[in-house]
Write an enzyme that holds these catalytic residues in place. Structure first.
Site, PDB file in Angstrom:
ATOM      1  N   ASP A  74       0.954  -1.427  -0.174  1.00  0.00           N
ATOM      2  CA  ASP A  74       0.130   0.067   0.177  1.00  0.00           C
ATOM      3  C   ASP A  74       0.420   1.292  -0.283  1.00  0.00           C
ATOM      4  OD1 ASP A  74      -2.278   1.992   0.668  1.00  0.00           O
ATOM      5  OD2 ASP A  74      -3.164  -0.049   1.316  1.00  0.00           O
TER       6      ASP A  74
ATOM      7  N   HIS B  86      -3.752   6.203   3.650  1.00  0.00           N
ATOM      8  CA  HIS B  86      -4.754   5.450   2.922  1.00  0.00           C
ATOM      9  C   HIS B  86      -3.832   3.815   3.589  1.00  0.00           C
ATOM     10  CE1 HIS B  86      -5.840   2.162   0.076  1.00  0.00           C
ATOM     11  NE2 HIS B  86      -7.169   2.831  -0.057  1.00  0.00           N
TER      12      HIS B  86
ATOM     13  N   SER C 296     -11.138  -0.500  -1.455  1.00  0.00           N
ATOM     14  CA  SER C 296     -10.085  -0.261  -0.054  1.00  0.00           C
ATOM     15  C   SER C 296     -10.487  -0.843   1.342  1.00  0.00           C
ATOM     16  CB  SER C 296      -9.306   1.076  -0.551  1.00  0.00           C
ATOM     17  OG  SER C 296      -8.122   0.970  -1.892  1.00  0.00           O
TER      18      SER C 296
END
Length: 720
Positions: A200, A258, A419
């Site tokens: 990620d 994220h 996600s």
């Protein structure tokens, strides 16, 4: 506390996938433990004393507790009865009929039973009447117990873990639309030795919810500037930054927002602050390959390879949007991991508009769509009955985020996207692996796919038509159905129970012509049966695909012999028709001692064309011959030696003979015919299964013409 909501879209060539999914929640009921304290006094009693029956005290306590004003949860029309020694339900006489007592089930060997009573009877009356019997130690309701309370203050905001119908950011949820986490937690909250790779952006590894959950490379000495473990990465103590090519796993808040959020959903620590992860005891391996503008495929590949080298078996991949890359596909295929991937946020059918890597048709990829807290597919989520496997919570998902100027009290935010759905599934996978450490990535995937909660909103949208269910997945026994557990040879001893564990399934690979004998023996009083299914079988809960079986009435002595008509994976099923107890299953693979002619059904002519040649001088007056590319015959035998005989003449060439993986070439050429010639023999083998392969090479003997390339088989002899 500042908790905002963000929707983050695709970034660059490879993007971050935000979205949502949900699962049903269920609470766990545990049977209360009864602790019995007794005192025995031996010897002559010199004086008369007043004896108090301890059971009467227990009965009074039970009735007093039940009748107080505090609300209680218990199973309707069911009680737990502890009989006194040498008494049973028969001792209750007419009272049993009056109360309608049925389905007595023994809980232990100490006289404790659970039984149902008539629906028109009140619990209070049943307790009073049964406790009045002098034949029982006590009677109480079958109380419901809940898992230990979660102390994380924002737990109620995590609707994906437990949806009570609470309102999240203005939207009222639907009770039960969650991943049933608490039922899984009754079994495990994750193993501290299990490492989950998060490919990620970076992760703020000093976040209070994450700092104790970050993987540590014990083979590396921190900050010494040396590649101690010699893997090509200097000071990779907690993972690696493949984007910047260094060991800095957190650069800045916006850039690594994220990955920090994803990591929290998987493994945020269970404590007295913030949120909790689905598998709060596991470790996270940060693998940063995404920067502020996306990331490169090459960096994703080396991140996969890094995780593979470190033995990671589960990877979270909340990213996508790149091209259909064979290199990336190959890296995933060969990673030895369960590669859990976000389906994408384009609201498109991935069956016709695939988004990679989630849409790669690989057995070790698990593709995830998003749902909201009412159980509907998120408007942004990709879908596809063929290319997307499951759904998980992905809208309004609260998790960890980078701090604001070092203030972690506000370091939590809501995000939307596939996600966000993906780490929900990764967390479930982590719980499954923690509960069943021997499971392969494929078995973990199978457990998840076979236990989803079916939702009508997902029918035709994802392959399973369902939402991941952690509680069911953790408790799912892969050996109860296809694909089963790989058969390792020899025999196995374990148990079956017709009421709780009816099937044990083992996958076994057989070559064409391979003979297999299976034998099962079980405890007396049981009736276990034995079945063999072919590779077309979808489930052992049907007769479809049965190719061999043994069903002896009122017995657990079963046996059958089978010869595989084709090479493939078959499934052995030990089935409990009735009773519970132990059994031993033994399998013998291959033909035994003796001489077998070329026409034997045990010869697996799998490739090319083999022709039968009649010749009175050959063994049994015939032999088989081929002169075609790829022609192969394999024989599986069970013995200590093998002898291969063939015909030699001027048409013959070079044959390749392989025994248990070791090969050598032999010439079958002769100027004049020679019959029953021993071409290859081997003795002194370890008793057991062996495989002999005879193969056309297309080569001629150096002294022969170029067209003399035939090979043949006359007979095979096996030594005991």
């Amino acid at each position: 506390m500042r908790i905002s909501k963000k929707i983050i879209g695709i970034c660059g060539a490879v993007g971050l996938l935000f979205g949502g999914t949900t699962t049903f929640a269920a609470t766990s009921a545990n049977t209360p433990q009864v602790v019995k304290h007794e005192k025995k006094v031996e010897g002559n009693i010199q004086e008369e004393i007043i004896k108090v029956d301890s059971s009467e005290v227990k009965k009074r306590e039970i009735l007093t507790y039940f009748n107080n004003n505090k609300p209680k949860k218990y199973k309707e029309n069911e009680v737990i009865v502890k009989f006194k020694k040498n008494y049973s339900i028969k001792s209750l006489g007419s009272l049993s009929t009056t109360l309608g007592l049925t389905n007595a089930k023994e809980l232990n060997k100490e006289g404790t039973h659970v039984m149902k009573f008539s629906k028109n009877k009140k619990m209070a009356d049943v307790l009073k009447e049964l406790n009045a019997s002098s034949n029982v130690e006590y009677v109480e309701p079958n109380y419901v117990y809940q898992p230990t309370a979660v102390t994380d203050p924002l737990y109620n905001e995590l609707w994906g873990l437990k949806n009570t119908g609470q309102e999240i950011l203005g939207q009222v949820g639907k009770k039960g639309i969650d991943i049933n986490t608490e039922a899984a937690w009754a079994n495990t909250k994750g193993s501290s030795s299990l490492v989950i790779g998060v490919i990620d952006t970076g992760i703020e590894i000093n976040h209070p919810e994450l700092k104790d959950r970050i993987w540590v490379n014990t083979e590396e000495i921190p900050n010494d500037g040396i590649d101690n473990d010699k893997n090509g990465y200097i000071d990779d103590v907690n993972g690696w930054n493949f984007y910047d090519k260094n060991n800095k796993l957190f650069i800045r808040g916006e850039e690594d927002f994220h990955g920090t959020h994803v990591a929290g959903t998987i493994a945020a620590k269970a404590n007295k602050i913030g949120v909790t992860g689905i598998a709060p005891n596991v470790k996270i391996m940060p693998l940063k390959f995404l920067g502020p503008y996306g990331g490169y495929e090459s960096d994703a590949i080396v991140a996969i390879e890094y995780a593979k080298a470190k033995g990671v078996k589960i990877l979270n991949n909340s990213w996508g949007g790149g091209e259909n890359s064979q290199a990336l596909k190959d890296a995933i295929k060969n990673s030895g991991t369960l590669f859990i991937a976000a389906a994408g946020n384009f609201a498109e059918n991935s069956d016709t508009s695939p988004m990679y890597p989630a849409a790669y048709d690989l057995p070790n990829i698990l593709s995830v769509a998003s749902i909201n807290n009412t159980g509907n597919l998120s408007g942004f989520s990709n879908y596809g009955a063929k290319s997307v496997d499951v759904a998980a919570p992905g809208e309004s998902i609260l998790s960890t985020t980078p701090s604001v100027e070092g203030d972690y009290s506000t370091a939590y935010e809501y995000l939307d996207g596939t996600s966000m759905a993906t780490p929900h599934v990764t967390g479930v996978a982590a719980l499954v692996k923690s509960a069943r450490s021997s499971y392969t990535p494929i078995q973990i995937k199978d457990a998840i796919l076979r236990t989803t909660t079916k939702l009508s909103s997902l029918t035709g949208k994802v392959g399973t038509g369902g939402l991941v269910n952690a509680g069911k997945a953790v408790n799912f026994e892969v050996d109860s159905d296809i694909p089963g557990i790989a058969w390792k040879g020899g025999s196995i001893s374990t148990s079956l129970d017709a009421s709780k564990d009816k099937n044990d399934v083992y996958s076994i690979k057989l070559l064409k012509g391979e003979k297999v004998k299976a034998t099962l023996t079980g405890d007396s009083g049981t009736d276990f049966d034995l079945y063999l299914y072919n590779d077309t079988t979808k489930t052992v809960n049907s007769s479809n695909g049965i190719v061999a079986h043994s069903e002896t009435t009122n017995s657990s002595k079963e046996s059958f012999t089978f010869t595989a008509p084709k090479t493939g994976t078959y499934f052995l099923n030990a089935h409990a028709f009735s009773g519970a107890g132990k059994y031993t299953l033994s399998v013998t693979e291959g033909i035994g001692a003796g001489t077998y002619e070329n026409t034997s059904k045990y010869f697996g002519y799998e490739k090319g064309t083999w022709n039968k040649i009649s010749d009175g001088s050959a063994s049994a007056s015939s032999y088989t011959s081929t002169n075609q590319t790829g022609s192969t015959v394999k024989i599986v035998f069970n013995g200590t030696g093998i002898s291969y005989k063939a015909i030699k003449n001027d048409k013959q060439g070079i044959v390749k003979v392989t025994l248990d993986g070791k090969s050598a070439n032999y010439s079958l050429h002769a100027a004049t015919p020679k019959y029953k010639e021993e071409i290859f023999s081997k003795t002194g083998l370890t008793a057991g299964k062996h495989v002999l392969s005879i193969e056309w090479t297309g080569q001629a003997d150096p002294v022969a013409r170029k067209t003399s390339t035939e090979v043949n088989v006359d007979s095979i002899s096996v030594l005991k």
